[in-house]
Design an enzyme around this catalytic site. Structure first.
Site, PDB file in Angstrom:
ATOM      1  N   GLN A  11       0.861  -1.188   0.301  1.00 26.70           N
ATOM      2  CA  GLN A  11      -0.001   0.112  -0.208  1.00 26.70           C
ATOM      3  C   GLN A  11       0.695   1.307  -0.048  1.00 26.70           C
ATOM      4  O   GLN A  11       0.627   2.089  -0.842  1.00 26.70           O
ATOM      5  CB  GLN A  11      -0.851   0.023   1.213  1.00 26.70           C
ATOM      6  CG  GLN A  11      -1.991  -1.163   1.191  1.00 26.70           C
ATOM      7  CD  GLN A  11      -2.978  -0.866   2.466  1.00 26.70           C
ATOM      8  OE1 GLN A  11      -3.848   0.120   2.277  1.00 26.70           O
ATOM      9  NE2 GLN A  11      -2.574  -1.751   3.493  1.00 26.70           N
ATOM     10  N   ALA A  61       7.357  -5.735   4.104  1.00 23.91           N
ATOM     11  CA  ALA A  61       7.349  -6.285   5.233  1.00 23.91           C
ATOM     12  C   ALA A  61       6.553  -7.541   5.263  1.00 23.91           C
ATOM     13  O   ALA A  61       5.620  -7.614   4.242  1.00 23.91           O
ATOM     14  CB  ALA A  61       6.523  -5.471   6.210  1.00 23.91           C
ATOM     15  N   TYR A  62       6.457  -8.588   6.304  1.00 27.42           N
ATOM     16  CA  TYR A  62       5.754  -9.746   6.400  1.00 27.42           C
ATOM     17  C   TYR A  62       4.401  -9.000   7.404  1.00 27.42           C
ATOM     18  O   TYR A  62       4.812  -8.767   8.150  1.00 27.42           O
ATOM     19  CB  TYR A  62       6.508 -10.873   7.153  1.00 27.42           C
ATOM     20  CG  TYR A  62       5.469 -11.706   7.420  1.00 27.42           C
ATOM     21  CD1 TYR A  62       5.942 -13.091   6.764  1.00 27.42           C
ATOM     22  CD2 TYR A  62       4.577 -11.882   8.289  1.00 27.42           C
ATOM     23  CE1 TYR A  62       5.005 -14.286   6.883  1.00 27.42           C
ATOM     24  CE2 TYR A  62       3.768 -12.889   8.568  1.00 27.42           C
ATOM     25  CZ  TYR A  62       3.963 -14.267   8.083  1.00 27.42           C
ATOM     26  OH  TYR A  62       3.310 -15.348   7.893  1.00 27.42           O
ATOM     27  N   THR A 102       5.439  -0.052  13.248  1.00 30.35           N
ATOM     28  CA  THR A 102       4.048  -0.047  13.444  1.00 30.35           C
ATOM     29  C   THR A 102       3.710   0.273  14.980  1.00 30.35           C
ATOM     30  O   THR A 102       4.709  -0.029  15.767  1.00 30.35           O
ATOM     31  CB  THR A 102       3.676  -1.518  13.222  1.00 30.35           C
ATOM     32  OG1 THR A 102       2.308  -1.770  13.492  1.00 30.35           O
ATOM     33  CG2 THR A 102       4.746  -2.372  13.989  1.00 30.35           C
ATOM     34  N   TYR A 126       4.241 -10.740  15.031  1.00 31.82           N
ATOM     35  CA  TYR A 126       4.417  -9.758  14.116  1.00 31.82           C
ATOM     36  C   TYR A 126       4.884  -8.303  14.774  1.00 31.82           C
ATOM     37  O   TYR A 126       5.932  -7.838  14.236  1.00 31.82           O
ATOM     38  CB  TYR A 126       2.664  -9.290  13.622  1.00 31.82           C
ATOM     39  CG  TYR A 126       3.091  -8.161  12.652  1.00 31.82           C
ATOM     40  CD1 TYR A 126       3.446  -7.821  11.323  1.00 31.82           C
ATOM     41  CD2 TYR A 126       2.412  -6.850  13.224  1.00 31.82           C
ATOM     42  CE1 TYR A 126       3.841  -6.787  10.932  1.00 31.82           C
ATOM     43  CE2 TYR A 126       2.365  -5.586  12.479  1.00 31.82           C
ATOM     44  CZ  TYR A 126       3.283  -5.643  11.444  1.00 31.82           C
ATOM     45  OH  TYR A 126       3.263  -4.286  10.607  1.00 31.82           O
TER      46      TYR A 126
END
Length: 294
Positions: A11, A61-62, A102, A126
């Site tokens: 994104q 990223a994962y 994040t 994560y």
């Protein structure tokens, strides 16, 4: 200004491409597999050399939060080791790096928005992998920015806004969590903030390296976010639905989520001169665009 961006299908990378298309002074090279694979560090230096960039943005990223609980090695390979490898390769070429991180590095127990200096304590694989990535980037490249963001949506890929619009077309009532709060962030707004940061760090004498928060302005719950999506969709003659607010504990997910994902963006506004629009304004624009494109 020439920028190399990893994660070309994500994104943020696609939003950066859209913003760059209207800026004659900006050249963007977006990289992804197979030419650059964060799980294969040997591919990184050569890919960056070919770009001849002034700065590197690691947006790869994962991101499958729940799947990461059972694929920890894969998550850490990309989000930690891969991020460190990108930062190290940039350092070898004398380039600054901007690492995207994040709100999931926090446990969500605070009662106020998190500043950059808040103690981290991820509650998911994560989140832990992204926090490890922050440390790896900082260790590998002195000239680094780590930009934490939250609740990202856009016209591209999979995201909450797209999911809500799809569900509104399938059912009359949608169950949405109402006890988790955060800052919905348009990836297009995030792209503007990241580019403002990039322009700033490339100015002679910049020394304010470190961690920054960039999110949409204003806060809401997931249910409040969904309510705005449905209201805007209805106003544009799109599908709408009634919301059934539920606690996060009612959702059986593999990974735990922070109950408070709010981030304090004061530092980025001061150093980069960027403040994102109110999330409702940006969300309305994205909803109308998605309906027009459907």
């Amino acid at each position: 200004m020439r920028i190399a961006v990893t994660g070309k299908h994500g994104q943020l990378a696609r939003s950066l491409q859209e913003r760059a298309a209207t800026d004659a002074g900006l050249s963007l090279v977006c990289l992804g597999r197979p030419e650059l694979d964060l799980s294969q560090p040997g591919s990184i230096v050569q890919a960056l050399i070919a770009c001849d960039a002034d700065l590197v943005i690691n947006a790869a990223a994962y991101t499958d939060v729940d799947k990461a609980e059972s694929e920890a090695d894969a998550a850490f390979a990309v989000n930690a080791a891969g991020a460190g490898a990108v930062a190290g390769a940039a350092a070898d070429l004398g380039l600054p790096v901007i690492q995207i991180s994040t709100d999931y590095v926090f446990d969500g127990k605070a009662s106020v928005p998190y500043p950059e200096t808040a103690v981290t304590n991820p509650v998911s694989v994560y989140g832990a992998s992204k926090l490890a990535g922050e440390a790896a980037v900082a260790a590998a490249n002195r000239k680094h920015l780590i930009i934490r963001t939250a609740w990202v949506y856009s016209p591209f890929g999979k995201n909450f806004v797209k999911t809500m619009l799809r569900l509104a077309g399938e059912r009359d009532t949608v169950r949405v969590v109402d006890d988790q709060c955060g800052n919905p962030t348009s990836a297009l707004d995030l792209a503007d903030g990241v580019l403002a940061a990039a322009r700033t760090v490339l100015q002679p004498g910049f020394t304010d390296w470190g961690i920054y928060n960039i999110t949409g302005s204003g806060t809401t719950s997931w249910a409040g976010f969904a309510a705005h999506v449905f209201a805007e969709s209805g106003r544009a003659s799109g599908a709408s639905a009634t919301i059934e607010p539920i606690p996060g504990s009612s959702f059986d997910t593999a990974a735990k989520r922070p109950s408070n994902s709010r981030l304090d963006c004061t530092k980025a506004e001061k150093i980069f001169g960027y403040r994102a629009p109110d999330w409702r304004q940006s969300c309305s624009i994205i909803v109308k665009r998605l309906l027009a494109e459907s």
